[in-house]
Write a protein that holds these residues in place. Sequence first.
Motif, PDB file in Angstrom:
ATOM      1  N   GLN A  44     -48.455 -67.311  44.279  1.00 41.54           N
ATOM      2  CA  GLN A  44     -47.905 -66.287  43.179  1.00 41.54           C
ATOM      3  C   GLN A  44     -47.592 -67.089  41.929  1.00 41.54           C
ATOM      4  O   GLN A  44     -47.429 -66.148  40.994  1.00 41.54           O
ATOM      5  N   PHE A  45     -47.364 -68.163  41.728  1.00 36.81           N
ATOM      6  CA  PHE A  45     -47.327 -68.824  40.320  1.00 36.81           C
ATOM      7  C   PHE A  45     -48.446 -68.360  39.478  1.00 36.81           C
ATOM      8  O   PHE A  45     -48.359 -68.312  38.555  1.00 36.81           O
ATOM      9  N   ASP A  46     -49.624 -68.389  40.085  1.00 34.35           N
ATOM     10  CA  ASP A  46     -51.039 -68.090  39.286  1.00 34.35           C
ATOM     11  C   ASP A  46     -50.873 -66.580  39.093  1.00 34.35           C
ATOM     12  O   ASP A  46     -51.917 -66.266  38.347  1.00 34.35           O
ATOM     13  N   THR A  47     -50.429 -65.734  39.850  1.00 33.04           N
ATOM     14  CA  THR A  47     -50.760 -64.302  40.020  1.00 33.04           C
ATOM     15  C   THR A  47     -49.493 -63.392  39.162  1.00 33.04           C
ATOM     16  O   THR A  47     -49.987 -62.502  38.785  1.00 33.04           O
ATOM     17  N   SER A  48     -48.561 -64.072  39.347  1.00 37.73           N
ATOM     18  CA  SER A  48     -47.261 -63.109  38.892  1.00 37.73           C
ATOM     19  C   SER A  48     -47.481 -62.713  37.481  1.00 37.73           C
ATOM     20  O   SER A  48     -47.477 -61.174  37.065  1.00 37.73           O
ATOM     21  N   PHE A  49     -47.906 -63.557  36.508  1.00 39.79           N
ATOM     22  CA  PHE A  49     -48.001 -63.046  35.003  1.00 39.79           C
ATOM     23  C   PHE A  49     -49.468 -62.523  34.864  1.00 39.79           C
ATOM     24  O   PHE A  49     -49.464 -61.773  33.824  1.00 39.79           O
ATOM     25  N   MET A  50     -50.341 -62.671  35.811  1.00 39.58           N
ATOM     26  CA  MET A  50     -51.305 -61.631  35.760  1.00 39.58           C
ATOM     27  C   MET A  50     -50.910 -60.019  35.915  1.00 39.58           C
ATOM     28  O   MET A  50     -51.594 -59.451  35.304  1.00 39.58           O
ATOM     29  N   TYR A  51     -50.135 -59.926  36.915  1.00 41.55           N
ATOM     30  CA  TYR A  51     -49.763 -58.608  37.153  1.00 41.55           C
ATOM     31  C   TYR A  51     -48.870 -58.017  35.909  1.00 41.55           C
ATOM     32  O   TYR A  51     -49.176 -57.127  35.372  1.00 41.55           O
ATOM     33  N   MET A  52     -48.197 -59.011  35.292  1.00 36.86           N
ATOM     34  CA  MET A  52     -47.421 -58.876  34.127  1.00 36.86           C
ATOM     35  C   MET A  52     -48.236 -58.304  32.879  1.00 36.86           C
ATOM     36  O   MET A  52     -47.980 -57.358  32.339  1.00 36.86           O
ATOM     37  N   ILE A  53     -49.320 -59.180  32.620  1.00 31.49           N
ATOM     38  CA  ILE A  53     -50.196 -58.813  31.742  1.00 31.49           C
ATOM     39  C   ILE A  53     -50.897 -57.610  31.914  1.00 31.49           C
ATOM     40  O   ILE A  53     -51.270 -56.646  31.000  1.00 31.49           O
ATOM     41  N   ALA A  54     -51.472 -57.366  33.116  1.00 30.39           N
ATOM     42  CA  ALA A  54     -52.069 -56.052  33.384  1.00 30.39           C
ATOM     43  C   ALA A  54     -51.312 -55.001  33.297  1.00 30.39           C
ATOM     44  O   ALA A  54     -51.721 -53.836  32.500  1.00 30.39           O
ATOM     45  N   GLY A  55     -49.917 -54.866  33.509  1.00 32.64           N
ATOM     46  CA  GLY A  55     -48.802 -53.861  33.429  1.00 32.64           C
ATOM     47  C   GLY A  55     -48.791 -53.731  31.998  1.00 32.64           C
ATOM     48  O   GLY A  55     -48.434 -52.480  31.612  1.00 32.64           O
ATOM     49  N   LEU A  56     -48.599 -54.739  31.316  1.00 34.74           N
ATOM     50  CA  LEU A  56     -48.172 -54.452  29.708  1.00 34.74           C
ATOM     51  C   LEU A  56     -49.368 -54.010  28.911  1.00 34.74           C
ATOM     52  O   LEU A  56     -49.274 -53.057  28.103  1.00 34.74           O
ATOM     53  N   CYS A  57     -50.573 -54.178  29.287  1.00 29.03           N
ATOM     54  CA  CYS A  57     -51.742 -53.614  28.635  1.00 29.03           C
ATOM     55  C   CYS A  57     -52.041 -52.220  29.134  1.00 29.03           C
ATOM     56  O   CYS A  57     -52.113 -51.601  28.118  1.00 29.03           O
ATOM     57  N   MET A  58     -51.531 -52.022  30.282  1.00 29.48           N
ATOM     58  CA  MET A  58     -51.692 -50.343  30.496  1.00 29.48           C
ATOM     59  C   MET A  58     -50.446 -49.715  29.920  1.00 29.48           C
ATOM     60  O   MET A  58     -50.780 -48.599  29.276  1.00 29.48           O
ATOM     61  N   LEU A  59     -49.270 -50.216  29.811  1.00 29.95           N
ATOM     62  CA  LEU A  59     -48.176 -49.578  29.048  1.00 29.95           C
ATOM     63  C   LEU A  59     -48.509 -49.505  27.653  1.00 29.95           C
ATOM     64  O   LEU A  59     -48.313 -48.535  26.958  1.00 29.95           O
ATOM     65  N   LYS A  60     -49.060 -50.626  26.954  1.00 34.80           N
ATOM     66  CA  LYS A  60     -49.402 -50.589  25.556  1.00 34.80           C
ATOM     67  C   LYS A  60     -50.607 -49.503  25.204  1.00 34.80           C
ATOM     68  O   LYS A  60     -50.430 -48.675  24.270  1.00 34.80           O
ATOM     69  N   LEU A  61     -51.355 -49.476  26.009  1.00 36.39           N
ATOM     70  CA  LEU A  61     -52.581 -48.352  26.058  1.00 36.39           C
ATOM     71  C   LEU A  61     -52.081 -46.853  26.135  1.00 36.39           C
ATOM     72  O   LEU A  61     -52.391 -45.929  25.252  1.00 36.39           O
ATOM     73  N   TYR A  62     -51.026 -46.686  26.952  1.00 37.56           N
ATOM     74  CA  TYR A  62     -50.257 -45.652  27.238  1.00 37.56           C
ATOM     75  C   TYR A  62     -49.344 -45.242  25.976  1.00 37.56           C
ATOM     76  O   TYR A  62     -49.312 -44.001  25.518  1.00 37.56           O
ATOM     77  N   GLN A  63     -48.713 -46.343  25.449  1.00 42.99           N
ATOM     78  CA  GLN A  63     -47.750 -46.128  24.531  1.00 42.99           C
ATOM     79  C   GLN A  63     -48.293 -45.700  23.021  1.00 42.99           C
ATOM     80  O   GLN A  63     -47.755 -45.161  22.146  1.00 42.99           O
ATOM     81  N   LYS A  64     -49.546 -46.140  22.966  1.00 42.68           N
ATOM     82  CA  LYS A  64     -50.225 -45.942  21.804  1.00 42.68           C
ATOM     83  C   LYS A  64     -50.302 -44.456  21.366  1.00 42.68           C
ATOM     84  O   LYS A  64     -49.792 -43.955  20.049  1.00 42.68           O
ATOM     85  N   ARG A  65     -50.509 -43.464  22.237  1.00 38.30           N
ATOM     86  CA  ARG A  65     -50.477 -42.122  21.573  1.00 38.30           C
ATOM     87  C   ARG A  65     -49.588 -41.347  22.722  1.00 38.30           C
ATOM     88  O   ARG A  65     -49.505 -39.929  22.371  1.00 38.30           O
ATOM     89  N   HIS A  66     -48.520 -42.056  23.235  1.00 36.38           N
ATOM     90  CA  HIS A  66     -47.487 -41.366  23.810  1.00 36.38           C
ATOM     91  C   HIS A  66     -46.263 -42.156  23.546  1.00 36.38           C
ATOM     92  O   HIS A  66     -45.450 -42.657  24.565  1.00 36.38           O
ATOM     93  N   PRO A  67     -45.796 -42.555  22.389  1.00 35.16           N
ATOM     94  CA  PRO A  67     -44.732 -43.395  22.061  1.00 35.16           C
ATOM     95  C   PRO A  67     -43.399 -42.596  22.428  1.00 35.16           C
ATOM     96  O   PRO A  67     -42.237 -43.444  22.762  1.00 35.16           O
ATOM     97  N   ASP A  68     -43.201 -41.606  22.546  1.00 38.37           N
ATOM     98  CA  ASP A  68     -41.868 -40.776  22.860  1.00 38.37           C
ATOM     99  C   ASP A  68     -41.704 -40.985  24.287  1.00 38.37           C
ATOM    100  O   ASP A  68     -40.454 -40.877  24.917  1.00 38.37           O
ATOM    101  N   ILE A  69     -42.434 -41.067  25.366  1.00 41.37           N
ATOM    102  CA  ILE A  69     -42.268 -40.935  26.805  1.00 41.37           C
ATOM    103  C   ILE A  69     -42.899 -41.857  27.473  1.00 41.37           C
ATOM    104  O   ILE A  69     -42.934 -41.817  28.814  1.00 41.37           O
ATOM    105  N   ASN A  70     -42.971 -43.243  26.856  1.00 40.04           N
ATOM    106  CA  ASN A  70     -43.390 -44.284  27.645  1.00 40.04           C
ATOM    107  C   ASN A  70     -42.139 -45.003  28.369  1.00 40.04           C
ATOM    108  O   ASN A  70     -40.941 -44.784  28.074  1.00 40.04           O
ATOM    109  N   ALA A  71     -42.544 -45.569  29.412  1.00 39.30           N
ATOM    110  CA  ALA A  71     -41.354 -46.113  30.320  1.00 39.30           C
ATOM    111  C   ALA A  71     -40.477 -47.268  29.468  1.00 39.30           C
ATOM    112  O   ALA A  71     -40.878 -47.995  28.609  1.00 39.30           O
TER     113      ALA A  71
END
Length: 793
Positions: A554-581
């Motif tokens: 899990q040391f090798d994978t934890s921040f992989m999930y963090m990066i994937a989650g942050l990228c997904m949030l950033k992609l959504y936040q670009k055009r939905h800045p008011d309703i992002n998590a």
Amino acid sequence: MYWFLPLACGTGAVGETKNVVQKDAEFDVTYNDTVTSENQTIYAFNHTVSRNKTEGVHVSVDVLSQGLESPILFVVRQKQAVLSFQVPLILRGLYQRKYPYNHVGRTLCQPPTRAASETQYFFVDVSTLSSQGTNYQLRVSRVESFTLQTDKKFTFTASPSQPQYFKYVFPDGVDTVIVKVNSDMNFPCSVMSIQDIQCPVYDLDNNVAFIGMYQTMTKKGAITVQRKDFPSNSFYVVVVVKTEDEACGGPLRFYPLRPDELIDAGNRTKILDVMVSPAIDSKVYVMGMLFCLGIFFSFYLLTFLVACMENKRSVIAKKNAQTEILNLSRSAGALNERDRVSAGKTPASPYEYGSFGESSTVSLSPKSLFVGRSRQESLSSVEEDDYDTLDDINSDKNIVRTKKFLCVSDLARKDKRVLSKKYQIYFWNIATIAVFYALPVIQLVITYQTVVNVTGNQDICYYNFLCAHPLGALSAFNNILSNLGYVMLGLLFLLIVLKRDIVHNRALVRNDLNALECGIPKHFGLFYAMGTALMMEGLLSACYHVCPNYTNFQFDTSFMYMIAGLCMLKLYQKRHPDINASAYTAYACLAAVIFFSVLGVVFGKGNTVFWIVFSVIHILATLLLSTQLYYMGRWRFDSGILRRMCSGPMYIDRMVLLVMGNIVNWSLCLRPHREAERLRLLPVGHRHLQPLICFSVQLRSGERIQCLALVCILFTAVVWGFALYFFFQGLSTWQKTPAESREHNRDCILLSFFDDHDIWHFLSSIAMFGSFLVLLTMDDDLDTVQRDKIYVF
């Protein structure tokens, strides 16, 4: 010559005597004899030992009688050692299973001699407590190929009762060698060991792990040996065949009906070959480090050149704009002058900006190009709960967010200052997580490496032993060094984001119209969090590769999930800045994902039921998230949900994108027996899917892609393709036993220093950096477009 010596036997009646017969024996002669409790035979051997030449001595014994009342004891007395064993030799396996061997062969240890040449004597004593006569055969022979030669393969056979070991002497100028033992046979399971030149040599299944370095093997085994660890500049290569195969992933033998029952071991002879080759020297280490640094510093240089070109272009554009404004102002001044001359007024200064006439109110002052409102607002820290200052009640949200065609202006109504501070929390939270996560991880992997070095157990860590280059206390320095790219490119991305953040803030200070009212709202908190996560991925991946195994995967994978989650949030936040998590909700969800990945590592190995449950939860969570995104958070679970589902899609584009995402997620559930691969594919798959979806929507909406973004897209796609190729090479896997994992080991393929997995580290770090740049630059073409003209997807 024979000697008969009467001795008192303490094991019999008082005063009972035993006849002792001593014989002068010779090498390569088979002695057939009988032994009882009343007689003992001593075989006397002598041989010449040379300091410049080492010859092994092999003692082979066969017991010909069946159903022995008591075993025969053989004792070999040497100048500096005593070796004893009984025949039948009883070796124990798992759960104390007993395996008898009537044929035993042992090699005598050869202590070093100081003289150029000397004659040494050794004796083989044969005795038993059995009153019945027991027949045996004894043969002592020389091992001509006892000393291994560099880069020369030697083939031999071994069995549990006939272990083999050989001597190797470091040649001049060679400080590190790699010992490779290979076999065409998977089973029986074997153990290879590296031991110092000393007596006794531990060469049985029940004691081979006592000293030195050792590892189990089926077809392949490899251990890197350094001269500094052996003061005598030489070592023994010991190969032992185990009594059972469970340690190498073989089947479990049946359990005996009686505890004292002896089990027939069958034929467990194995043919192997051994070869010792020089390892890489210090020049290769230096070349590998320079290569690694050179690759990633080139990205710094390239970024600097692109920044200079962009700065030069912006300066030219600014000068052109100023020239255009000046020309407009001069034209307006000339027009005003003609009007005043015609009206009999005094000509005005060419730099005085006025009206076209008394009824005209149009001003061409340069100040009219900017919005006249101040941006010098307080940025004092407040709680995130206080950030949502927009008075948008639920009815207003339903009206806006359920429109068939939404624009960015519909979802960018909250105060920019408030949103910026909200997204800054992502960075500060991940920085805190990184500190508290990394410290115990570093402490743990240091402990792992220490245990490996102290115990010599090479089965603890799943390296690619054919390309594991040690440095200091680290067993596989190359696997650690190759993670440098994540750290360096993560830092470079942070610098790029910082530059953009500064430029944007300066534009806000001077009330630039494009910065205030055009383009995608710029919030950099998630970008800072992504760069930090990429650096932490490099640090924790390096920690994992200090001693890779299933307990620290899990040391090798934890921040992989963090990066994937942050990228997904950033992609959504670009055009939905008011309703992002919020940051707290997002990190809580990522913590749940990481929790399930840990469960998959601990309980998912070969557990079909677990992966079925995991897949169901994964699919349901994906559907729930898709519903939330489809309805922009404005949906409810009530009696009318079936009617709404059957009424047909209202948002076609959004539905197509979400269906694509669900198909990719569900396809990952079709790999139930590749746990490690699947756990890595989840975040990697998301990172591929997100930009693809985004650009498909951009093209469908008629938006153009700038040259820099297009270059980043193509470059990243190509690098990801090559990276995944090397990822699927699979040089080791903790899903199998250490011996089975070593079957996948392969030699280095780059500079004799890096293997396939190191290249995966290089390419994946570059690909993730490229993916980040894609997210950063993908909407640059919209910087001059009004937000009510930019569609939401």
